[in-house]
Design an enzyme around this catalytic site. Structure first.
Site, short mmCIF file in Angstrom:
data_model
loop_
_atom_site.label_atom_id
_atom_site.label_comp_id
_atom_site.label_asym_id
_atom_site.label_seq_id
_atom_site.Cartn_x
_atom_site.Cartn_y
_atom_site.Cartn_z
N ARG A 162 0.82 -1.22 0.00
CA ARG A 162 0.00 0.00 0.00
C ARG A 162 0.86 1.28 0.00
NH1 ARG A 162 -3.14 -3.65 -0.65
NH2 ARG A 162 -5.29 -3.80 0.15
N SER A 237 -10.87 -1.03 3.08
CA SER A 237 -10.16 -1.16 4.36
C SER A 237 -9.80 0.23 4.87
CB SER A 237 -8.85 -1.93 4.18
OG SER A 237 -9.11 -3.21 3.68
N GLU A 333 -5.41 3.62 6.40
CA GLU A 333 -5.00 3.41 5.02
C GLU A 333 -5.58 4.50 4.13
OE1 GLU A 333 -6.10 1.52 1.29
OE2 GLU A 333 -6.23 -0.23 2.59
N1 EPU Z 1 -10.16 -10.89 10.11
C1 EPU Z 1 -10.93 -11.04 11.24
N2 EPU Z 1 -12.07 -10.32 11.35
C2 EPU Z 1 -12.49 -9.47 10.40
C3 EPU Z 1 -11.70 -9.31 9.24
C4 EPU Z 1 -10.53 -10.03 9.12
O1 EPU Z 1 -10.60 -11.82 12.15
O2 EPU Z 1 -13.53 -8.85 10.59
C5 EPU Z 1 -8.89 -11.66 9.99
C6 EPU Z 1 -9.06 -13.11 9.67
O3 EPU Z 1 -8.08 -13.77 10.42
C7 EPU Z 1 -8.69 -13.22 8.21
C8 EPU Z 1 -7.66 -12.11 8.08
O4 EPU Z 1 -8.07 -11.10 9.00
O5 EPU Z 1 -8.16 -14.45 7.91
C9 EPU Z 1 -7.57 -11.51 6.70
O6 EPU Z 1 -8.84 -11.01 6.32
P1 EPU Z 1 -9.23 -10.72 4.79
O7 EPU Z 1 -8.88 -11.87 3.94
O8 EPU Z 1 -10.62 -10.22 4.76
O9 EPU Z 1 -8.20 -9.59 4.38
P2 EPU Z 1 -7.73 -8.27 5.12
O10 EPU Z 1 -6.31 -8.43 5.51
O11 EPU Z 1 -8.69 -7.89 6.19
C10 EPU Z 1 -6.79 -7.26 2.90
C11 EPU Z 1 -6.86 -5.96 2.16
C12 EPU Z 1 -8.17 -5.84 1.39
C13 EPU Z 1 -8.26 -7.02 0.43
C14 EPU Z 1 -8.18 -8.31 1.23
C15 EPU Z 1 -8.16 -9.55 0.37
C16 EPU Z 1 -5.52 -4.40 3.46
C17 EPU Z 1 -5.52 -3.19 4.34
N3 EPU Z 1 -6.72 -4.84 3.07
O12 EPU Z 1 -7.80 -7.22 3.90
O13 EPU Z 1 -8.11 -4.65 0.63
O14 EPU Z 1 -9.48 -6.98 -0.31
O15 EPU Z 1 -6.95 -8.32 2.00
O16 EPU Z 1 -6.93 -9.69 -0.26
O17 EPU Z 1 -4.45 -4.92 3.14
C18 EPU Z 1 -8.65 -2.33 0.69
O18 EPU Z 1 -7.44 -2.11 0.74
O19 EPU Z 1 -9.50 -1.39 0.68
C19 EPU Z 1 -9.12 -3.70 0.69
C20 EPU Z 1 -10.42 -4.01 0.77
#
Ligand code: EPU
Length: 337
Positions: A162, A237, A333
């Site tokens: 990012r 996010s 972010e």
């Molecule tokens: N998790 C939770 N609770 C939640 C959300 C997430 O426990 O409410 C934990 C879980 O352990 C899960 C892990 O977080 O396994 C990862 O969650 P997720 O796959 O939803 O991904 P994220 O890390 O929360 C990132 C990006 C998203 C992108 C997704 C999928 C960032 C800041 N965000 O989210 O990007 O869509 O991965 O690759 O890196 C964005 O930047 O606007 C965005 C939506």
């Protein structure tokens, strides 16, 4: 081309926040942009793309320039690859679909990310195991002070998680007008390493997915977790996943043995902020019209009439609580204006 005074920005930010620009102009091409920059040199300017990565906590006391140049062109191709240029004002998801319709592969995992093409290199958008830097070839940008165009190649952009040079040392110096991606014409490198995609494809009974099918799977996953900004104001996010020294992580783990992590380097790990926020009890909570999404705790939402300051207060409350509970700082972010 017309400068509009006191323009509402509600329709120009995906949070749907009511804030006003002192003056506003939309440009459709490079010539118009050069003209506006020249005529307004020395004035305070604010560059606005798709408005999908910002939180407006106040009116903007500046000339807001909305980059709205459209167009997609194939710049060159060889047997294997095609170089596709998207103008900055193209809606990113429509650009992705255009590429998929032409069977150009490499950005299908990035389907349905809100925002415009011009903003994609700025924060090196990423999802489901893929980042823009993987297919980014170059971008063309105008220097604000001189109106000179410059081409930035991948190695110039200092891409990170990012992050890019456009958020760092060149912040507010250049305006990106187009981005060129190097995509595959055949032999697609399907990337379903991110578990959820495989699971979704399995649900769809698909074993050898095409890029279109991967895109459909990503769309289904995103729609099940992430609110549609047209229905519920949000900016994806809100926080970045924090990257912390292993010692900080181990300390948090003493009290919270289940805390997940992903390796980054020998000394650093990434911790999912969504998990931290959920554990802190915020998932699905609502404070007036500002809230935390019930299906993805990393996403803050506007139920209708929230102001940017209200959403920012909730964000700060979350940051403080997470810090107290886990000793970990989570950073916004989105750009808080
Ligand atoms: N998790 C939770 N609770 C939640 C959300 C997430 O426990 O409410 C934990 C879980 O352990 C899960 C892990 O977080 O396994 C990862 O969650 P997720 O796959 O939803 O991904 P994220 O890390 O929360 C990132 C990006 C998203 C992108 C997704 C999928 C960032 C800041 N965000 O989210 O990007 O869509 O991965 O690759 O890196 C964005 O930047 O606007 C965005 C939506």
């Amino acid at each position: 081309m017309e400068i509009i005074p006191n323009q509402s920005l509600k329709a120009y930010n995906t949070f749907g926040i009511e804030a006003r620009a002192k003056a506003f102009i939309a440009i459709q091409n490079e010539t118009e942009l050069a003209e506006v920059l020249k005529d307004n040199s020395g004035k305070k300017l604010f560059i606005l793309g798709g408005g999908s990565n910002m939180l407006l906590t106040q009116d903007i006391d500046a000339l807001v320039i909305h980059i709205n140049n459209k167009g997609i062109t194939v710049v060159k191709e060889d047997d294997e690859f095609v170089w596709v240029k998207g103008n900055a004002g193209e809606v990113w998801h429509e650009f992705v679909l255009w590429c998929i319709d032409h069977n150009f592969g490499g950005i299908e995992n990035l389907s349905l990310i809100p925002g415009n093409v011009g903003a994609t290199p700025v924060q090196n958008i990423g999802a489901y195991g893929v980042e823009i830097k993987d297919t980014f070839d170059s971008c063309e940008a105008m220097e604000i002070t001189t109106q000179q165009m410059r081409t930035f190649h991948k190695e110039d952009c200092q891409f990170g998680y990012r992050e890019s040079i456009f958020k760092g040392e060149l912040k507010n110096k250049y305006i990106i007008l187009s981005v060129t991606f190097k995509l595959r014409k055949s032999n697609h490198q399907i990337n379903t390493s991110y578990g959820a995609i495989d699971a979704e494809l399995e649900k769809m009974n698909i074993t050898n997915p095409t890029i279109k099918e991967v895109s459909n799977a990503v769309i289904a996953i995103r729609q099940s977790k992430l609110p549609n900004p047209k229905e519920l104001g949000n900016s994806g996010s809100f926080f970045k996943n924090p990257v912390v020294p292993i010692s900080v992580y181990e300390k948090a783990k003493e009290k919270h043995p289940d805390i997940p992590s992903y390796p980054v380097s020998e000394t650093l790990v990434k911790v999912p902020a969504g998990w931290l926020i959920e554990q802190a009890g915020f998932k699905g909570k609502r404070f007036g019209d500002a809230g935390i999404h019930s299906k993805q705790a990393l996403v803050l939402v506007n139920y209708g009439q929230a102001t940017g300051s209200e959403i920012w207060s909730v964000a700060q409350h979350i940051q403080q609580t997470v810090k107290e509970m886990f000793g970990i700082d989570i950073e916004a972010e989105v750009n808080v204006i």
